[in-house]
Design an enzyme around this catalytic site. Structure first.
Site, PDB file in Angstrom:
ATOM      1  N   CYS A 111       7.811 -10.090 -26.946  1.00 40.24           N
ATOM      2  CA  CYS A 111       9.010 -10.235 -27.390  1.00 40.24           C
ATOM      3  C   CYS A 111       9.969  -9.115 -27.052  1.00 40.24           C
ATOM      4  O   CYS A 111      11.212  -9.157 -26.988  1.00 40.24           O
ATOM      5  CB  CYS A 111       9.167 -10.683 -28.874  1.00 40.24           C
ATOM      6  SG  CYS A 111       8.162  -9.685 -30.076  1.00 40.24           S
ATOM      7  N   HIS A 162       9.503 -10.045 -34.987  1.00 40.48           N
ATOM      8  CA  HIS A 162       9.907 -10.590 -33.830  1.00 40.48           C
ATOM      9  C   HIS A 162      11.106  -9.987 -33.139  1.00 40.48           C
ATOM     10  O   HIS A 162      11.821  -9.386 -34.257  1.00 40.48           O
ATOM     11  CB  HIS A 162      10.167 -12.152 -33.860  1.00 40.48           C
ATOM     12  CG  HIS A 162      10.824 -12.899 -32.603  1.00 40.48           C
ATOM     13  ND1 HIS A 162      10.212 -12.941 -31.338  1.00 40.48           N
ATOM     14  CD2 HIS A 162      11.896 -13.491 -32.463  1.00 40.48           C
ATOM     15  CE1 HIS A 162      10.978 -13.377 -30.525  1.00 40.48           C
ATOM     16  NE2 HIS A 162      11.907 -13.875 -31.029  1.00 40.48           N
TER      17      HIS A 162
END
Length: 526
Positions: A203, A307
């Protein structure tokens, strides 16, 4: 009523066993066997008489010892293994794919896992490791990817966004991931470059690419420019797959990884696959009982997942780009001359305030222009062009001494592709950065004067070479301090070193000399 004896000749019931006759009685009541004519027949008859008799009056086989049975089984196993190696196994179902071969596990797995890196070993690993949210490490990854004149800067308060170096190409927001079903996807603009995340732990790089590919005036290397051109017509999932399958991007992402980090990432991916298979089997079994009114309850995840998402200006619009979302989310428009971060600030504040009460962690980074690196790269490109102009003018003169790389170790030319990468330069950059520069024009006019003789040319060349050495040293110092004077460059260089093999070897030496055993015994006495 008295029970009948087990040996009485009562008529058997349906399914009951017939009367049992003792072996002695069976031998006694057996009719006399005629005398066999041959000696072989005599031995066989004697063996049948002495052998034990089953209840069904059949002769039992001779009992073998445990050692004989074990030896016989060992011989059968050896024969089966030898036969399986020579013969080709056949599958019951020819349409079904054959099982993959077993991995070649090394004999000393621990020593191999903790040993020094082999040449080009990093490129062989398909795993992606987690990237620490540290500007020092991410800046090095940007340099390996080929991003020039840009840097990652950490933001401690939202007020610091207004004083970032202009231009700001994008913001990266790191937070503890919680699935939010209320997030509404918006129709993406055709001008937004967006890639989905298709592999674990990628990510951070996906968020970087979602910013880099949307920055129109950001200087990109040859590989990045080619990647942008080839992925321009792809869909977001295909872009993410193209990104995750590009080995040079994965190597840059894993540049600070240790072998244990890669092993853990591979193990986590394997466990994820197994969990997915179990979940599919559970889903398939639950479909057969769909008439039930209860639902499956899932256990909350024990590990915390972080994230990265990006906030990017595209044209006069601001977008929130999440690699796990179906499409980018439109935030708002900004006026010409207005700082686009003012549009993203309310969204960031709301997300931070929402996580403030729950105690979740988050971090904010900005990708902005690095004016120090840009200035040094420009000076170095002009210097290289000046040396090349001087060499082209005087190289045919017999009295002109040729340059030797051994005498001038800092010598850089357009053809020094192996060393130019250390200064974030390519051959095309040297021409681009030095075109129409006032310094290069003044140098050309100086060497073209009629009274400019070879003695002046040699003196000018020596002065230009010394200037190139100073520029290279300035760049090295900039890398050493990480661009901010905090010594972060040295920390980045140290972060690329894997000390695990050295620690393992040190512990093994302590064990060989009995130090670990002594420490263990001393700890037991306490």
């Amino acid at each position: 009523m008295p029970q009948k004896s087990a040996f009485t000749s009562a008529s058997p019931r349906l399914g009951a066993f017939p009367p049992v006759i003792p072996p002695t009685r069976a031998r006694a009541s057996a009719p006399a066997t005629p005398e066999p004519k041959s000696s072989k027949g005599k031995a066989k008859a004697k063996e049948e008489v002495d052998a034990p008799v089953r209840r069904s009056a059949r002769v039992r086989k001779p009992v073998t010892s445990y050692a004989e049975t074990r030896a016989l089984d060992t011989e059968k196993v050896k024969a089966f293994v030898a036969e399986s190696k020579t013969s080709t196994p056949t599958r019951r179902n020819p349409k079904r794919k054959a099982a993959p071969e077993i991995f070649d596990v090394p004999e000393h797995l621990l020593e191999t896992s903790l040993g020094p890196w082999r040449e080009n070993e990093l490129s062989e690993w398909p795993s992606w490791v987690e990237v620490e949210s540290d500007p020092v490490f991410i800046n090095r990854i940007l340099g390996l990817l080929g991003v020039k004149d840009a840097k990652i800067q950490e933001i401690f308060t939202l007020d610091d966004v207004a004083i970032l170096p202009d231009p700001v190409y994008g913001l990266i927001f790191l937070f503890e991931y919680l699935e939010d079903d209320n997030v509404k996807a918006s129709e993406a603009s055709q001008n937004v470059w967006f890639a989905n995340q298709t592999t674990n732990n990628a990510c951070a790089t996906v968020a970087l690419f979602n910013i880099i590919m949307n920055a129109g005036d950001l200087a990109l290397g040859a590989k990045l420019a080619k990647f942008k051109q080839e992925s321009s017509d792809m869909s977001p999932p295909l872009r993410g797959n193209f990104l995750s399958n590009s080995s040079w991007i994965r190597e840059a992402h894993n540049s600070f990884a240790r072998r244990l980090d890669l092993l853990n990432a591979a193990l986590a991916l394997s466990n994820s696959v197994e969990d997915s298979k179990k979940k599919r089997r559970k889903t398939a079994s639950s479909k057969s009982t769909s008439n039930r009114k209860y639902k499956w309850k899932t256990k909350p995840a024990a590990d915390v997942a972080f994230h990265y998402i990006a906030f990017v200006p595209v044209g006069q619009s601001v977008w929130q780009i999440d690699g796990l979302a179906a499409s980018p989310r439109y935030i708002g428009d900004f006026e010409p001359g207005q700082n686009w971060t003012e549009i993203a600030r309310p969204v960031l504040e709301s997300r931070m305030l929402a996580h403030e009460t729950s105690g979740l962690n988050f971090n904010l980074l900005a990708l902005c222009r690095d004016h120090n690196t840009a200035s040094i790269r420009r000076d170095l490109a002009i210097n290289i062009r000046c040396i090349e102009h001087l060499e082209a003018m005087w190289s045919k003169d017999p009295a002109w001494p040729q340059l030797d790389a051994n005498d001038t170790p800092c010598l850089l030319t357009t053809s020094s592709s192996a060393r130019l990468g250390n200064y974030l330069l390519e051959a095309a950059d040297i021409l681009t950065l030095s075109v129409a520069s006032p310094e290069l024009l003044d140098f050309q006019q100086k060497i073209m004067k009629p009274n400019f003789v070879i003695h002046d040319a040699l003196e000018l060349r020596q002065k230009t070479l010394e200037a190139q050495k100073d520029i290279c040293e300035r760049f090295d110092v900039l890398l050493e301090v990480g661009g901010d004077g905090g010594g972060n460059g040295a920390r980045a260089i140290g972060g690329k070193k894997d000390h695990t093999p050295a620690i393992h070897e040190w512990v093994m030496r302590l064990a060989d000399h009995g130090v670990l055993l002594q420490l263990h015994e001393e700890a037991q006495e306490i």
